[in-house]
Write a protein that holds these residues in place. Structure first.
Motif, short mmCIF file in Angstrom:
data_model
loop_
_atom_site.label_atom_id
_atom_site.label_comp_id
_atom_site.label_asym_id
_atom_site.label_seq_id
_atom_site.Cartn_x
_atom_site.Cartn_y
_atom_site.Cartn_z
N GLU A 167 0.83 -1.20 0.00
CA GLU A 167 0.00 0.00 0.00
C GLU A 167 0.87 1.25 0.00
N HIS A 168 0.41 2.27 -0.72
CA HIS A 168 1.14 3.53 -0.73
C HIS A 168 1.11 4.14 0.67
N PRO A 169 2.14 4.94 1.01
CA PRO A 169 2.21 5.50 2.37
C PRO A 169 0.97 6.31 2.75
N ALA A 170 0.50 6.09 3.96
CA ALA A 170 -0.62 6.86 4.49
C ALA A 170 -0.09 8.14 5.14
N ASP A 171 -0.96 9.12 5.29
CA ASP A 171 -0.54 10.39 5.89
C ASP A 171 -0.10 10.22 7.34
N ASP A 172 -0.63 9.18 8.02
CA ASP A 172 -0.32 9.00 9.44
C ASP A 172 0.58 7.79 9.68
N TRP A 173 1.39 7.40 8.69
CA TRP A 173 2.21 6.21 8.88
C TRP A 173 3.31 6.45 9.90
N THR A 174 3.87 5.36 10.41
CA THR A 174 4.82 5.41 11.51
C THR A 174 6.16 4.80 11.10
N TRP A 175 7.14 4.89 12.00
CA TRP A 175 8.43 4.23 11.76
C TRP A 175 8.21 2.73 11.50
N SER A 176 7.33 2.13 12.25
CA SER A 176 7.06 0.70 12.08
C SER A 176 6.51 0.41 10.68
N ASP A 177 5.60 1.26 10.22
CA ASP A 177 5.04 1.11 8.88
C ASP A 177 6.13 1.25 7.82
N PHE A 178 6.99 2.24 8.02
CA PHE A 178 8.07 2.48 7.06
C PHE A 178 9.00 1.27 6.99
N ASN A 179 9.39 0.75 8.15
CA ASN A 179 10.30 -0.39 8.19
C ASN A 179 9.68 -1.63 7.56
N SER A 180 8.38 -1.82 7.79
CA SER A 180 7.68 -2.95 7.20
C SER A 180 7.67 -2.83 5.67
N ALA A 181 7.40 -1.62 5.18
CA ALA A 181 7.39 -1.40 3.74
C ALA A 181 8.78 -1.60 3.15
N ALA A 182 9.81 -1.12 3.85
CA ALA A 182 11.19 -1.28 3.36
C ALA A 182 11.55 -2.75 3.21
N ALA A 183 11.10 -3.56 4.17
CA ALA A 183 11.39 -5.00 4.12
C ALA A 183 10.71 -5.65 2.92
N ARG A 184 9.45 -5.32 2.70
CA ARG A 184 8.69 -5.93 1.61
C ARG A 184 9.16 -5.45 0.24
N LEU A 185 9.67 -4.24 0.16
CA LEU A 185 10.09 -3.68 -1.12
C LEU A 185 11.51 -4.07 -1.51
N THR A 186 12.28 -4.56 -0.56
CA THR A 186 13.65 -4.99 -0.84
C THR A 186 13.63 -6.29 -1.66
N ASP A 187 14.34 -6.29 -2.77
CA ASP A 187 14.38 -7.46 -3.66
C ASP A 187 15.83 -7.70 -4.08
N PRO A 188 16.56 -8.53 -3.31
CA PRO A 188 17.99 -8.75 -3.59
C PRO A 188 18.26 -9.25 -5.01
N GLU A 189 17.37 -10.07 -5.54
CA GLU A 189 17.61 -10.63 -6.87
C GLU A 189 17.62 -9.55 -7.94
N LYS A 190 16.83 -8.50 -7.73
CA LYS A 190 16.77 -7.41 -8.70
C LYS A 190 17.64 -6.22 -8.29
N GLY A 191 18.34 -6.36 -7.16
CA GLY A 191 19.19 -5.27 -6.69
C GLY A 191 18.41 -4.06 -6.23
N VAL A 192 17.19 -4.29 -5.75
CA VAL A 192 16.33 -3.20 -5.29
C VAL A 192 16.29 -3.18 -3.77
N TYR A 193 16.45 -2.00 -3.20
CA TYR A 193 16.39 -1.80 -1.74
C TYR A 193 15.15 -1.00 -1.37
#
Length: 422
Positions: A167-193
């Protein structure tokens, strides 16, 4: 630069500025026999030169005896050239000032306090964000008017979010939300962080999370470092944890290829950047239709560093009244609207619509909303000295050679020494 060298340079600069602060010299000379005056106006951004020249001509239309000459010096040479001019008694009449340099110039009498004249002339100082007005106030005196401003947000790659079903970032997102999104968006095979935990621009990264954690960089009186405060350490650890989890490139990778380059190549999903990035991301073929802006995530509190350039008047100008009136004009609604159409985000309240409309594909109101929870850029009399210390000590934590607590404690001790010498 070593600590001793930084101290020596700062001390010498202070002597130079103090010696020249009372100079009666000016970059434009005195008025001629007909009462005409020429004002020199020093700036560093070539992209704004045209609109500033137009504003100079507009000022002359209402002040027929005053001519304005815009002097462009690119950023890499701007401060050295300005210090040379100040030393030689030929400082420009009006020039751009930023937060990190401000107190050094104000405390050495190089620029004129203007608050009383602003009040007498009926300038609405409430039209500018208070944190910016505080940034350009020294010992209770206001020295300039902000011309533009910038706040920080998260630029994110919509295509990468959608591909991973995040999901795209919400206006009231938190550090926890950001870290969760960073984990899901990281794709080592494609070299994406998921993101990039850079150490090159504290304005975009560390200063924000330090404030969000409830910490501080330097005390309000400029006398004490906040880097030994546990909350400040928490704000720094936010970033090193991302590197440790491999949701950010390591320091070596970000040194070889800057985070903004990685973002523009689709290799970073979330980039902490400023309102100033809107123009570049609009022009870039990859980002122009793939990215958008979101507010910074919330820690213990919401916070976004605010900064902006101010127009100031040389203490040595031969025409202080004309120079002050020109600064007032540059801070007017008319000038702010013209600036907004040309690129920078105007600081004056109610004049930002042109800037927002210039990039309709982005949710740029994100950066305007951030003013409501903005914190000032941290500064002291000799900001540059401890800025160097920040990099020197925290690099060891970012490289994994020390814990954040160890590096931050050592930084605090070094920074307190530098602040004591101010």
């Amino acid at each position: 630069m070593g600590k001793r060298s930084a101290r020596l340079c700062a001390a010498l600069l202070g002597v130079v500025l103090a010696a020249s602060g009372c100079s009666s010299g000016s970059g434009s000379g005195g008025a001629d026999d007909n009462g005409k005056a020429e004002l020199s106006y020093a700036v560093w951004d070539i992209n704004q030169k045209k609109v500033l020249e137009e504003l100079g001509r507009e000022f002359t239309r209402t002040h027929p005896k005053v001519t304005v000459h815009v002097q462009l010096t690119p950023w890499p040479d701007y401060w050295n050239k300005l210090k040379t001019a100040v030393t030689g008694g030929s400082a420009p009449d009006v020039f751009w000032m930023n937060g990190p340099q401000f107190q050094l110039y104000a405390s050495n009498g190089v620029i004129r306090p203007l608050g009383e004249e602003f009040t007498e002339d009926g300038i609405d100082l409430a039209a500018y964000p208070k944190p910016l007005m505080d940034l350009y106030t020294y010992e209770g005196k206001l020295y300039g008017l902000p011309k533009d401003m910038d706040t920080v947000g998260v630029w994110y790659n919509k295509a990468l979010f959608d591909a991973k079903g995040v999901e795209h970032p919400a206006d009231d997102w938190t550090w926890s939300d950001f870290n969760s999104a960073a984990a899901r968006l990281t794709d080592p095979e494609k070299g994406v962080y998921g993101t990039a935990a850079a150490l090159t621009s504290f304005q975009e990264y560390q200063y924000n999370t330090i404030a969000q954690a409830g910490g501080y960089v330097v005390s309000p009186d400029g006398g004490k470092s906040g880097y030994d405060d546990q909350r400040t350490v928490e704000g720094l650890t936010f970033w090193t944890d991302l590197i440790e989890r491999k949701h950010s490139p390591d320091l070596r990778t970000m040194t070889d290829t800057s985070p903004i380059q990685l973002f523009e190549a689709g290799k970073i999903a979330m980039y902490w950047g400023g309102s100033w990035n809107a123009g570049e991301f609009s022009a870039n073929e990859y980002t122009k239709d793939k990215v958008d802006a979101a507010p910074l995530p919330r820690g213990e509190r919401r916070a976004s560093v605010i900064h902006g350039v101010a127009n100031v008047v040389s203490a040595g100008t031969a025409h202080p009244r004309e120079a002050t009136e020109f600064v007032e004009f540059l801070g007017s609604e008319k000038a702010a609207l013209a600036l907004g159409r040309s690129g920078p985000l105007p600081a004056r309240d109610g004049t930002q619509d042109a800037w927002v409309k210039a990039h309709p594909q982005f949710r740029l109101t994100t950066f305007l909303d951030a003013v409501d929870y903005a914190v000032p850029f941290p500064v002291s009399k000799n900001t540059a000295a401890w800025n160097q210390a920040e990099l020197t000590y925290l690099t060891q934590a970012w490289a994994g050679e020390q814990t954040v607590g160890e590096a931050s404690a050592a930084l605090a001790a070094a920074m307190n020494d530098l602040l004591a010498e101010e």
